[in-house]
Design a protein around this motif. Sequence first.
Motif, PDB file in Angstrom:
ATOM      1  N   ASN A 288       0.861  -1.180   0.000  1.00 49.67           N
ATOM      2  CA  ASN A 288       0.000   0.000   0.000  1.00 49.67           C
ATOM      3  C   ASN A 288       0.908   1.245   0.000  1.00 49.67           C
ATOM      4  OD1 ASN A 288      -2.431  -1.609   0.600  1.00 49.67           O
ATOM      5  ND2 ASN A 288      -1.510  -1.861   2.597  1.00 49.67           N
ATOM      6  N   LEU A 289       1.068   1.896  -1.046  1.00 47.60           N
ATOM      7  CA  LEU A 289       0.412   1.862  -2.332  1.00 47.60           C
ATOM      8  C   LEU A 289       1.298   1.118  -3.332  1.00 47.60           C
ATOM      9  CD1 LEU A 289      -1.794   3.329  -4.328  1.00 47.60           C
ATOM     10  CD2 LEU A 289       0.040   5.020  -4.561  1.00 47.60           C
ATOM     11  N   ASP A 311      -4.003  -0.650  -3.635  1.00 52.40           N
ATOM     12  CA  ASP A 311      -3.627  -1.279  -2.377  1.00 52.40           C
ATOM     13  C   ASP A 311      -3.849  -2.780  -2.500  1.00 52.40           C
ATOM     14  OD1 ASP A 311      -3.066   1.160  -1.222  1.00 52.40           O
ATOM     15  OD2 ASP A 311      -4.933   1.275  -0.071  1.00 52.40           O
TER      16      ASP A 311
END
Length: 358
Positions: A288-289, A311
């Motif tokens: 994430n990310l 994500d």
Amino acid sequence: MADYTTIDDPSAHFQTALYTGDGNDDKAITNDGNSDLKPDLVWLKDRTQAESPAIFDSSRGATERIQPNSDGAESTETATLKSFTTDGFTVGTSGSVNNGSNPDKYAAWQWVANGGTTASDSNGSITSTVQANQDAGFSIVQYTGTGTAATIGHGLGVAPAVYIVKNLDQSGTNWTVFHKDLTSNAYSLYLNDASAESNSVGYWNGTSPTSTVFSIKNTSGDVNTNTEDYIAYCFADVQGYSKFGKYTGNGSSNGPMCYCGFKPAFILVKSTGARNWLMYDNKRGAINLNDEYFYANSNAGESTSTTAGYDFLSNGFKVRNTYNDGNVSSETYSFAAFADNPFVTSTGIPATARALTG
């Protein structure tokens, strides 16, 4: 929790390998998953510079290359992927797979079928040659076109959600994609370009696949020219391991949540509109990310953009993408995803990564 799976270790069926070229012949690429994985399908891409991706499979044999960004025919390239090994593969000196002068970095996505062992499948009107991994919902199908409407046995035992067909003999033919979540079973996409979904040719005869066969139309060079050879890669949904679905874009970095029932290792995304194919995996990008991507339909190297990310969660993925290729408001996007870990194992143990429900 109800989302149990029969595949507790997805690395026995799919893995991503990253490596750096050194220019040496017979360079061994070894997987690092929980299970050893001898691949039957390898999709390989240079991360560092513009270089066409390459696909190899054990049905056609090592060194037999087709390029998913190209409408070209199969070619024999002896300096590319040279062998499939017990836990990976070896490459030669070609810069497309092993450039040591920069040196270049590479990614290779690998799936297991049946160890290269094929069988004749007479369920369709055309007898096909198939190696299938029914547990993981993946088969490699070879057939010869007849120029008349036909059905092809796929060996999965359940209806495939996605299949990708390529003419091996004729240049100027597209990689034609069926996805269960396009507008209807009359529609298709092209893996080798960014065009929108279309029903103008009707490759599949407006017929959904069954547990034994998929259908092709009569005279299309992309799927059924008389006496020409074809390869098809077929995929089915397997709970906790693979998921083929769709989402509707909202144009926001707080985008849709796509529930898969597993933590993804790999996702492939394509709009039904005229957009590029996006490819992500958990080895190159952060969880994430995850914003390191390829265009499947391009020779471009790896790109990174905080406006083009997802994500990767324990139960699926969430769109954090404001990029047109991934999240235009009200546009439909189809996806294919494969697991790193199931959300819930066969014994009821949940994955440890963060889950999200919306």
